[in-house]
Design a protein around this motif. Structure first.
Motif, PDB file in Angstrom:
ATOM      1  N   GLN A 249       0.836  -1.192   0.000  1.00 57.89           N
ATOM      2  CA  GLN A 249       0.000   0.000   0.000  1.00 57.89           C
ATOM      3  C   GLN A 249       0.877   1.250   0.000  1.00 57.89           C
ATOM      4  O   GLN A 249       1.807   1.382   0.783  1.00 57.89           O
ATOM      5  CB  GLN A 249      -0.895   0.009   1.243  1.00 57.89           C
ATOM      6  N   GLY A 250       0.581   2.163  -0.935  1.00 58.41           N
ATOM      7  CA  GLY A 250       1.289   3.433  -1.009  1.00 58.41           C
ATOM      8  C   GLY A 250       2.650   3.394  -1.658  1.00 58.41           C
ATOM      9  O   GLY A 250       3.326   4.419  -1.732  1.00 58.41           O
ATOM     10  N   VAL A 251       3.118   2.213  -2.184  1.00 57.44           N
ATOM     11  CA  VAL A 251       4.471   2.133  -2.720  1.00 57.44           C
ATOM     12  C   VAL A 251       4.629   2.938  -4.006  1.00 57.44           C
ATOM     13  O   VAL A 251       5.704   3.451  -4.304  1.00 57.44           O
ATOM     14  CB  VAL A 251       4.872   0.657  -2.952  1.00 57.44           C
ATOM     15  N   VAL A 252       3.546   3.103  -4.770  1.00 55.54           N
ATOM     16  CA  VAL A 252       3.623   3.869  -6.016  1.00 55.54           C
ATOM     17  C   VAL A 252       3.698   5.359  -5.717  1.00 55.54           C
ATOM     18  O   VAL A 252       4.519   6.088  -6.280  1.00 55.54           O
ATOM     19  CB  VAL A 252       2.408   3.559  -6.917  1.00 55.54           C
ATOM     20  N   ASP A 253       2.844   5.819  -4.814  1.00 48.88           N
ATOM     21  CA  ASP A 253       2.819   7.232  -4.440  1.00 48.88           C
ATOM     22  C   ASP A 253       2.360   7.318  -2.982  1.00 48.88           C
ATOM     23  O   ASP A 253       1.177   7.134  -2.673  1.00 48.88           O
ATOM     24  CB  ASP A 253       1.857   8.003  -5.351  1.00 48.88           C
ATOM     25  N   LEU A 254       3.294   7.578  -2.093  1.00 51.44           N
ATOM     26  CA  LEU A 254       2.959   7.612  -0.668  1.00 51.44           C
ATOM     27  C   LEU A 254       2.015   8.761  -0.340  1.00 51.44           C
ATOM     28  O   LEU A 254       1.091   8.623   0.477  1.00 51.44           O
ATOM     29  CB  LEU A 254       4.243   7.733   0.157  1.00 51.44           C
ATOM     30  N   ALA A 255       2.234   9.901  -0.961  1.00 52.35           N
ATOM     31  CA  ALA A 255       1.390  11.066  -0.663  1.00 52.35           C
ATOM     32  C   ALA A 255      -0.063  10.814  -1.071  1.00 52.35           C
ATOM     33  O   ALA A 255      -0.999  11.181  -0.346  1.00 52.35           O
ATOM     34  CB  ALA A 255       1.938  12.302  -1.372  1.00 52.35           C
ATOM     35  N   ALA A 256      -0.251  10.194  -2.229  1.00 51.37           N
ATOM     36  CA  ALA A 256      -1.607   9.924  -2.711  1.00 51.37           C
ATOM     37  C   ALA A 256      -2.119   8.560  -2.245  1.00 51.37           C
ATOM     38  O   ALA A 256      -3.242   8.183  -2.590  1.00 51.37           O
ATOM     39  CB  ALA A 256      -1.632   9.984  -4.236  1.00 51.37           C
ATOM     40  N   ASN A 257      -1.321   7.838  -1.470  1.00 50.01           N
ATOM     41  CA  ASN A 257      -1.658   6.498  -0.982  1.00 50.01           C
ATOM     42  C   ASN A 257      -2.102   5.588  -2.132  1.00 50.01           C
ATOM     43  O   ASN A 257      -3.178   4.996  -2.116  1.00 50.01           O
ATOM     44  CB  ASN A 257      -2.775   6.568   0.080  1.00 50.01           C
TER      45      ASN A 257
END
Length: 446
Positions: A249-257
Motif C-alpha cells: 500500500q502506497g508504494v507507487v505514491d505515498l502522498a496519494a496512498n
C-alpha cells in the motif's frame, strides 16, 4: 682484456641458449596448443536478446551493455517480442544470452544440454489492468475479484512471442474458462495500451518488472484499476514457476496512498539464460554484472535476494554459481579482467606443463657440458689416428713421417682456433699438450 671477457661471456650464453632451445620450443608449443584448446580469451562481441522497445528487458539490456563495455565487451541488443521469442533465438544460435520469463516459454528436456541459466534476476508480476467503466458495465461493480468474472470481456494478452498468452491461458484453464468465452486480442504492448486508454479494450494483461514505464504510467492513470489476485498463494502452489508477491500500500505514491491497499499478484521469475556454447568468461561477466544490477531491493524483493540460483527451469552454469556465491574471483579484484581471466583459465594447464618440463630441464646442464667438450674431444679421434698410423703402418710399410707431421701441423692449426668458455679451457690446453706430445714422439722416432 674486457673485450675478450665479453667474448667468452657471449660464447657461454650462446651455448646455454642452444642447449635450452629445444625445451623452450617444446614449452612454447605446449602453451600454444593449450591456449588453442582452452580458448581463454572471450569474444569482443556478444548478442543479448531483450524484449520490446521501452520494456523492462530493453532497459536492463542497456544497463548490461554499459557495464560490460568497461571490460571491452560490446553487447549487441537484439529486440524481440518477449520470452518465447528469446528462447527461439537462443536455440537458433542468433543470441548468446537472453531474458526468459519462467512459465511463459516452452522449455523442454532437449534444452538442458543447449541452454544454461545464469540465475534468476527478478520477479515479473502478471499485471491485469482493467477500466472501471468496463467493470461497471459488465459486472455492475468497480472491482474485479477473480478471473471467472472476466467472461465476455475484450482483453489483450500480448503477442505470442511474449509468452504471456501461454501463461494467461494456463490461468484460464485452471479456472475452467474457455478462451472462446472471452474476446482475446494479441496486439503489441504500445498499440494495445493506446487502444485500452481509448476504451477499445476492457482489460490489458502483460508481464513486466515494476521498472517498466508502461507499468508506472498505468498505475497512476485515473479510471484504471489493477486486479487483486486474492488466490495468488493457490496459483503458486499449483505452478512451481509462479510466486505470490504483494504490491505494498502506497508504494507507487505515498502522498496519494497509491495503491489504497496491499495488492496481491502472481509473478513468474525472469532468468538470464545463455547458450552453452557461449564463452565461459562471458557467462562469468554477465553473472557478476547481474549481482550489481539486481542485488538491490525493489517493490517485490529485499536487498541481495537476487540474483538467485533458485526457480531455474534449466541447469545453472558453474560460472554463475561461483559468481553469485563467491563474488568476483580473487585475481579479478587486483588485476585487469583480461589478465585475470587468462591466468584463471590457464593456470592448471600451465602447472601441468611446468611439471612435465621441469624434470626434462635437468638434462640441460649435461647437454651444455657435452656441447662444449665436443669441440675439444672430437679432435682426439684424428690425433689418435695419426699416432696409430705411425705406430702400426698398413701393409707392413713404414709410415711417411713427414706426411704425418704435416697432418699434425694442420690439426694443431685447427685446435688453436677453438674457442671455449673459460670454465673449460683446461680441456682445451690438455688437447694442445697431447698434440705436442705426439709431435715429439714422431720427431724422436723419425
Amino acid at each position: 682484456m674486457p673485450k675478450k671477457s665479453i667474448r667468452y661471456t657471449l660464447l657461454s650464453l650462446r651455448d646455454l641458449v642452444a642447449s635450452i632451445g629445444p625445451f623452450a620450443l617444446l614449452t612454447v608449443a605446449l602453451l600454444a596448443l593449450t591456449y588453442w584448446w582452452l580458448d581463454p580469451t572471450p569474444p569482443k562481441r556478444v548478442v543479448l536478446a531483450t524484449g520490446p522497445e521501452q520494456s523492462a528487458y530493453d532497459e536492463f539490456g542497456k544497463r548490461y551493455a554499459e557495464a560490460l563495455a568497461r571490460y571491452g565487451i560490446e553487447v549487441q541488443l537484439l529486440r524481440s517480442e518477449g520470452s518465447s521469442d528469446n528462447l527461439q533465438l537462443l536455440r537458433q544460435g542468433r543470441a548468446d544470452v537472453a531474458f526468459v520469463q519462467g512459465g511463459t516459454a516452452d522449455i523442454g528436456y532437449d534444452d538442458e544440454d543447449a541452454i544454461t541459466s545464469l540465475g534468476s534476476l527478478f520477479v515479473e508480476p502478471l499485471w491485469l489492468f482493467y477500466r472501471e467503466d468496463a467493470a461497471r458495465r459488465l459486472l455492475g461493480s468497480d472491482i474485479v475479484g477473480q478471473l471467472t468474472e472476466l467472461r465476455g470481456w475484450h482483453i489483450n494478452v500480448g503477442t505470442a512471442g511474449s509468452g504471456v498468452p501461454r501463461l494467461f491461458n494456463t490461468l484460464l484453464d485452471v479456472n475452467r474458462i474457455s478462451p472462446n468465452e472471452l474476446q482475446l486480442s494479441q496486439l503489441e504492448q504500445t498499440p494495445a495500451t493506446v487502444a485500452f486508454l481509448n476504451g477499445e479494450l476492457d482489460a490489458l494483461v502483460f508481464a513486466s518488472a515494476p521498472e517498466s514505464l508502461m507499468v508506472q504510467m498505468l498505475l497512476q492513470t485515473p479510471g484504471v484499476r489493477l486486479m487483486d489476485f486474492a488466490q495468488s498463494e493457490a496459483y503458486s502452489r499449483r505452478f512451481g514457476y509462479l510466486t505470490p508477491v504483494v504490491l505494498p500500500q502506497g508504494v507507487v505514491d505515498l502522498a496519494a496512498n497509491n495503491p489504497e491497499r496491499d495488492m496481491r499478484l502472481v509473478a513468474s521469475t525472469t532468468s538470464l539464460l545463455a547458450n552453452t556454447r557461449t564463452h565461459p568468461a562471458i557467462l562469468q561477466l554477465f553473472a557478476q554484472t547481474a549481482i550489481g544490477l539486481h542485488g538491490g531491493g525493489s517493490w517485490f524483493s529485499r536487498a541481495r535476494e537476487y540474483p538467485s540460483l533458485e526457480h531455474s527451469e534449466v541447469p545453472v552454469s558453474a560460472e554463475a554459481v561461483r559468481a553469485i556465491r563467491s563474488g568476483p574471483p580473487f585475481l579479478q579484484r587486483y588485476l585487469p579482467f583480461w589478465l585475470a581471466n587468462l591466468i584463471e583459465r590457464m593456470w592448471l594447464a600451465m602447472g601441468l606443463i611446468i611439471a612435465l618440463v621441469l624434470p626434462l630441464s635437468r638434462i640441460v646442464p649435461p647437454i651444455y657440458t657435452f656441447r662444449i667438450r665436443s669441440r675439444v674431444f672430437r679432435w682426439y679421434a684424428q690425433l689418435r689416428d695419426i699416432e696409430q698410423r705411425f705406430e702400426a703402418p698398413a701393409d707392413g710399410q713404414s709410415a711417411d713421417t713427414q706426411s704425418l707431421l704435416e697432418q699434425l701441423d694442420a690439426l694443431e692449426a685447427k685446435v688453436e682456433k677453438i674457442v671455449v668458455p673459460l670454465s673449460h679451457t683446461d680441456e682445451l690446453y690438455a688437447l694442445r699438450n697431447h698434440v705436442h706430445l705426439v709431435r715429439k714422439k714422431l720427431l724422436r722416432k723419425a
